[in-house]
Design an enzyme around this catalytic site. Sequence first.
Site, PDB file in Angstrom:
ATOM      1  N   CYS A  52       0.834  -1.203   0.000  1.00 35.40           N
ATOM      2  CA  CYS A  52       0.000   0.000   0.000  1.00 35.40           C
ATOM      3  C   CYS A  52       0.871   1.257   0.000  1.00 35.40           C
ATOM      4  CB  CYS A  52      -0.919   0.005   1.212  1.00 35.40           C
ATOM      5  SG  CYS A  52      -2.035   1.430   1.258  1.00 35.40           S
ATOM      6  N   CYS A  56       0.235   4.821   6.899  1.00 36.14           N
ATOM      7  CA  CYS A  56      -0.471   4.669   8.174  1.00 36.14           C
ATOM      8  C   CYS A  56       0.459   4.031   9.204  1.00 36.14           C
ATOM      9  CB  CYS A  56      -1.723   3.818   7.985  1.00 36.14           C
ATOM     10  SG  CYS A  56      -2.823   4.422   6.681  1.00 36.14           S
ATOM     11  N   CYS A  59       0.076   0.203  10.382  1.00 37.92           N
ATOM     12  CA  CYS A  59      -0.233  -0.850   9.413  1.00 37.92           C
ATOM     13  C   CYS A  59       1.006  -1.522   8.845  1.00 37.92           C
ATOM     14  CB  CYS A  59      -1.076  -0.271   8.279  1.00 37.92           C
ATOM     15  SG  CYS A  59      -1.665  -1.532   7.128  1.00 37.92           S
ATOM     16  N   CYS A  97     -16.954  -8.970   4.530  1.00 33.86           N
ATOM     17  CA  CYS A  97     -16.181  -7.751   4.277  1.00 33.86           C
ATOM     18  C   CYS A  97     -14.911  -8.113   3.516  1.00 33.86           C
ATOM     19  CB  CYS A  97     -15.811  -7.075   5.589  1.00 33.86           C
ATOM     20  SG  CYS A  97     -17.243  -6.730   6.651  1.00 33.86           S
ATOM     21  N   CYS A 128     -19.625  -5.868   2.242  1.00 29.00           N
ATOM     22  CA  CYS A 128     -18.886  -4.681   2.666  1.00 29.00           C
ATOM     23  C   CYS A 128     -17.508  -4.734   2.024  1.00 29.00           C
ATOM     24  CB  CYS A 128     -18.762  -4.646   4.193  1.00 29.00           C
ATOM     25  SG  CYS A 128     -17.849  -3.214   4.830  1.00 29.00           S
ATOM     26  N   CYS A 188     -19.654   2.445   6.903  1.00 26.38           N
ATOM     27  CA  CYS A 188     -18.985   1.770   8.013  1.00 26.38           C
ATOM     28  C   CYS A 188     -17.742   2.595   8.323  1.00 26.38           C
ATOM     29  CB  CYS A 188     -18.623   0.341   7.618  1.00 26.38           C
ATOM     30  SG  CYS A 188     -17.664  -0.558   8.863  1.00 26.38           S
ATOM     31  N   ARG A 260     -19.023  -2.234  16.326  1.00 25.72           N
ATOM     32  CA  ARG A 260     -18.283  -3.484  16.150  1.00 25.72           C
ATOM     33  C   ARG A 260     -17.007  -3.497  16.985  1.00 25.72           C
ATOM     34  NH1 ARG A 260     -17.526  -3.978  10.684  1.00 25.72           N
ATOM     35  NH2 ARG A 260     -19.504  -5.073  10.557  1.00 25.72           N
TER      36      ARG A 260
END
Length: 318
Positions: A52, A56, A59, A97, A128, A188, A260
């Site tokens: 990616c 972040c 991550c 998801c 999702c 979400c 959640r």
Amino acid sequence: MTRTHWTREAAKSLYALPFADLMFEAQTVHRRHFDPNRVQMSRLLSIKTGGCAEDCGYCSQSARMPGEKLKASKLMEVERVIDEARKARDGGATRYCMGAAWRSPKDRDMDMVLAMVEGVKGLGMETCMTLGMLTPEQALQLKDAGLDYYNHNLDTSERYYSEIITTRTFADRLETLDNVRSAGMKVCAGGILGMGETVDDRVDMLVTLANLDEAPESVPINMLIPIPGTKLENAAPIDPFDFVRTIALARIMMPTSHVRLSAGRTEMSDEMQAMCFLAGANSIFVGETLLTADNPGEDHDGALFRRLGVEPEALGDE
């Protein structure tokens, strides 16, 4: 029902209530809108892992992470995704998801992504996806394919955001949420606790979510799993009572949303998870992994549910 416009002061005063009073208020709100003894079971699959372009700080999938990086995979084949979804459905999951480690999806990948949505939807499950930032056109494509929910977390408050991520802005996050909502999909969106943020940051994140034109229908609250090699590998763990307080505040501020209990459950005791359910959490991810992180297995979750007298929520239960 008239929606409340939340201020930080009002939300923070709730957060600071004596613990028993906060839990009572959260459980009262929860019972007004949900069966307190049912929890939604969702399953999460990484359809494209690693590589990616974002930075972040929490991550392991970031290509910018110092040290040894997670090897980037290709986008998973459509039939394999549908097969995994079928197994999840047969195991009791009602929402599926799918997540890809992208800054945003490329047009060349959209046909496969849309086929995944159509295939999973054809199994009778809620769908999702989390694919990074979306253009209005991509959001409409996903909606037309049958996508029910799109996940795009705020992660933290606007004030603290640049301490965690520098490759996109807080405003970018809000823009994607607006594109999702404008396309007619459900939102979400939640965040991660334990990244060094303050109580004000946690409260501000929830105030931002609750004050959107429509509050998210699904609000994942994650507890940071400090991953070696990431910027936050040495982050101090959040106090369990502070985590439960945040769950309770999310329930009170967004009374009709599924809250959640997401990443970090492997580090929670059964007693802490039980308190989160009492505070209004009514959705979990099931399965051995969440994208790349460990997750309690179905056997453990089933045993905990039996001890608590909790049953999985059926598709269509609200």
